[in-house]
Design a protein around this motif. Structure first.
Motif, short mmCIF file in Angstrom:
data_model
loop_
_atom_site.label_atom_id
_atom_site.label_comp_id
_atom_site.label_asym_id
_atom_site.label_seq_id
_atom_site.Cartn_x
_atom_site.Cartn_y
_atom_site.Cartn_z
N ASN A 209 5.02 13.18 4.71
CA ASN A 209 3.83 12.43 5.13
C ASN A 209 4.12 11.40 6.21
OD1 ASN A 209 1.91 13.75 3.48
ND2 ASN A 209 2.57 12.53 1.72
N LEU B 180 2.59 2.56 2.34
CA LEU B 180 2.52 3.33 3.59
C LEU B 180 3.58 2.97 4.61
CD1 LEU B 180 -1.36 3.45 4.16
CD2 LEU B 180 0.11 5.07 2.92
N GLU C 223 -4.15 17.57 -2.18
CA GLU C 223 -4.55 16.49 -3.10
C GLU C 223 -3.32 15.86 -3.76
OE1 GLU C 223 -7.26 18.15 -5.89
OE2 GLU C 223 -8.91 18.35 -4.45
N THR D 197 1.28 8.56 6.12
CA THR D 197 -0.18 8.73 6.11
C THR D 197 -0.76 8.57 4.71
OG1 THR D 197 0.11 11.12 5.83
CG2 THR D 197 -0.14 10.30 8.08
N ALA D 198 0.09 8.66 3.70
CA ALA D 198 -0.37 8.52 2.31
C ALA D 198 0.79 8.04 1.46
CB ALA D 198 -0.90 9.85 1.78
N ARG D 199 0.47 7.33 0.39
CA ARG D 199 1.51 6.92 -0.55
C ARG D 199 2.21 8.19 -1.05
NH1 ARG D 199 2.41 2.41 -3.74
NH2 ARG D 199 0.41 1.47 -3.14
N THR D 200 3.52 8.18 -1.02
CA THR D 200 4.30 9.39 -1.32
C THR D 200 5.39 9.04 -2.34
OG1 THR D 200 3.89 10.10 0.96
CG2 THR D 200 5.59 11.30 -0.28
N LYS E 212 -0.61 15.08 -2.60
CA LYS E 212 0.10 14.12 -1.75
C LYS E 212 -0.34 12.68 -1.98
CE LYS E 212 2.41 17.41 0.13
NZ LYS E 212 2.47 18.28 -1.03
N THR E 213 -1.57 12.51 -2.52
CA THR E 213 -2.07 11.15 -2.75
C THR E 213 -2.46 10.91 -4.20
OG1 THR E 213 -4.30 11.89 -2.11
CG2 THR E 213 -2.93 10.95 -0.37
N ASP F 98 0.82 -1.22 0.00
CA ASP F 98 0.00 0.00 0.00
C ASP F 98 0.85 1.26 0.00
OD1 ASP F 98 0.96 0.11 2.59
OD2 ASP F 98 -1.00 -0.14 3.56
N GLN G 27 3.73 9.70 9.57
CA GLN G 27 2.54 9.59 10.40
C GLN G 27 2.66 10.43 11.68
OE1 GLN G 27 1.38 5.80 12.68
NE2 GLN G 27 0.25 5.57 10.76
#
Length: 533
Positions: free
Chosen positions: A137, A91, A471, A169-172, A473-474, A89, A139
């Protein structure tokens, strides 16, 4: 299920330092392996959590090492992390650390990274780059910086001494590119706690880089020497690296020509002559920095600059072509976007200002100022602040002359770098010269600067812009979001974008291994060597 990234290319990169310092056929190593380079300003700090300057980052890259380094062309190569995995994922990243040591002989552990990253986001540290971990990003970074969670809740943990886990917190997509930045470097907890703010002083500082700090005379010079404890010390040829502070660029050039310096910036306007006289020493390469005059639109700023028409007029009235073609003359390009044109994957929008002739821009600028209530009969008075440097002075004088026929009276205010940055951070200015250099090779390194909660010294704020950057960021495809963000900057003009940098230097041809194909200009003296004359 995880994706293992110990690919053939990555494994090959592990041997890069050894390859980078091998003399070519016919080359003989010089007896003295030294490199001396020019610094415009004093190095304010050697604390990775507190540095904000390009020059400081250059030194930190020698005395510390992060999880990743940048190779000669900017591609990421292993640093302290010899391999890593990424969860499906996107993350969770898990890094396996190599057998590395601090300069005092202690092992470098995953906990050293945990401590360093928690220290960056801890409000008590007052790190001006704490936002960088938000941008990554990591966490809970945002909540910790805001004081809503304790630092130990940051999404980073030591699984064991050699295994570091980072939760996002998000795919980066650009995450790995951030890991060569000084803010992410490990620091030795016991040394920091023993010496407090004095831990970065010579004799106290303990690093894990290829070099150790020998001396630091603030505003005079800084010297680092080879670290025998560095994990790849056997392949480091350079013994001594010294940065010398010279506030006058022309004097610095004279010292280079006298053989006292190995690298120096070429003063504005002198590249054509020097490239003719010294074709093997004068270099001009794309450099991912953008130069701007930032407007203070905060409550502390001038009322006139809160009017978008005034900001647009000042941007239109600045003749960028004269600046790059007649003042700088070093391969720079006019800037109509904040993001540097050479950033990987960046697509600049088609803006009205870029398509106009300078005559059309000037005519429109005059009309906008008239609409806003200003002109020759009611001049607009502003102060333009810049830090000490002959090039900045030349550009400020040029800007003053471009704006004067429009009925804009500019007072120039020259201050030292520390005063300049302190005033910008406190919104104690009208307009201020500033430049942003990429922290990694992706457009968000520029565009995040203008977020409401970004570095954003002028305190401009735009809800749509913030939403676009959030937006991005993901987003699977960031290009249209970045393009729209640049369109907003072109419309709202929180700053006059002046020019995109080129690295225009005199470089001693005896020094080999200096990267000339990396747009971020990140250099590692561990990859340098000096050949005999």
């Amino acid at each position: 299920m995880s994706k293992l990234f110990t690919t053939t290319a990555l494994l090959a990169a592990l041997t890069l330092p050894a390859q980078a310092v091998q003399p070519a056929a016919g080359e003989t190593l010089a007896d003295s392996q030294t490199y001396t380079y020019w610094l415009l300003d004093a190095i304010k700090t050697l604390d990775p959590a507190k540095n904000t300057d390009v020059e400081g980052s250059d030194v930190l890259r020698q005395v510390f090492e992060g999880l990743m380094n940048e190779g000669p062309t900017g591609a990421m190569v292993p640093g302290v992390a010899e391999s890593h995995t990424e969860s499906d994922d996107g993350l969770t990243y898990t890094f396996t650390l190599r057998d590395a040591r601090w300069s005092n002989g202690d092992p470098v552990t995953a906990q050293d990274f945990v401590y360093a990253w928690q220290r960056v986001v801890n409000p008590e540290t007052a790190s001006e780059y704490a936002w960088f971990l938000e941008l990554m990003n990591v966490q809970n970074a945002t909540q910790i910086i805001a004081g809503d969670l304790p630092p130990d809740q940051l999404g980073v943990r030591a699984v064991d001494d050699r295994t570091l886990e980072v939760r996002l917190t998000a795919r980066t997509p650009y995450f790995l590119k951030t890991l060569s930045h000084a803010t992410t470097f490990p620091v030795p907890q016991k040394v920091v706690e023993q010496h407090s703010d004095a831990w970065t002083q010579p004799g106290n500082l303990v690093g894990n880089g290829a070099f150790t700090l020998q001396s630091h005379n603030l505003g005079v010079d800084i010297t680092v020497v080879k670290n025998p404890e560095y994990w790849d010390a056997a392949n480091v040829v350079m013994q001594t690296v010294r940065g010398v502070t010279v506030n006058d660029n022309n004097i610095a050039l004279t010292r280079y020509l006298a053989g006292e310096l190995d690298r120096v910036q070429i003063p504005a306007g002198q590249y054509p002559r020097l490239s003719g006289d010294y074709p093997d020493q004068a270099v001009s390469i794309p450099y991912a920095c953008s130069y701007a005059y930032v407007f203070n639109v905060s409550d502390k700023g001038p009322e006139a600059l809160k009017d978008v028409r005034v900001r647009q007029a000042l941007s239109l009235g600045l003749n960028r072509d004269i600046i790059v073609d007649q003042v700088l003359q070093g391969g720079q390009k006019p800037a109509y976007s904040w993001t540097h044109w050479a950033i990987e994957g960046f697509q600049a929008p088609d803006t009205e200002i870029a398509a106009m002739t300078q005559e059309q821009r000037t005519e429109k600028a005059r009309a906008l100022l008239t609409e806003a209530g200003y002109g020759p009969d009611k001049p607009l008075a502003l102060t333009l602040q810049y830090n000490t440097d002959e090039n900045h002075k030349k550009l400020a004088i040029a800007a003053q002359q471009f704006w004067k026929p429009l009925g804009v009276n500019i007072t120039l205010n020259n201050v030292e770098w520390k005063v300049h940055t302190d005033r910008m951070q406190n919104q104690d200015f009208d307009m201020a010269r500033y430049a942003w250099c990429a922290d990694y090779n992706e457009a968000s390194t520029f565009l995040d600067w203008f977020r409401t909660e970004g570095y954003n010294s002028g305190k401009w704020s735009n809800a749509e812009y913030d939403k676009l950057m959030a937006e991005s960021k993901t987003a699977a495809d960031t290009a249209p979001l970045y393009k729209r963000a640049e369109e907003i900057l072109a419309q709202e003009v929180p700053a006059v974008f002046v020019y995109h940098y080129a690295k225009v230097d005199m470089l001693n041809p005896a020094v080999k291994g200096v990267p000339t194909e990396n747009v971020t200009n990140a250099w590692y003296a561990k990859d340098f060597y000096r050949v005999a004359d």
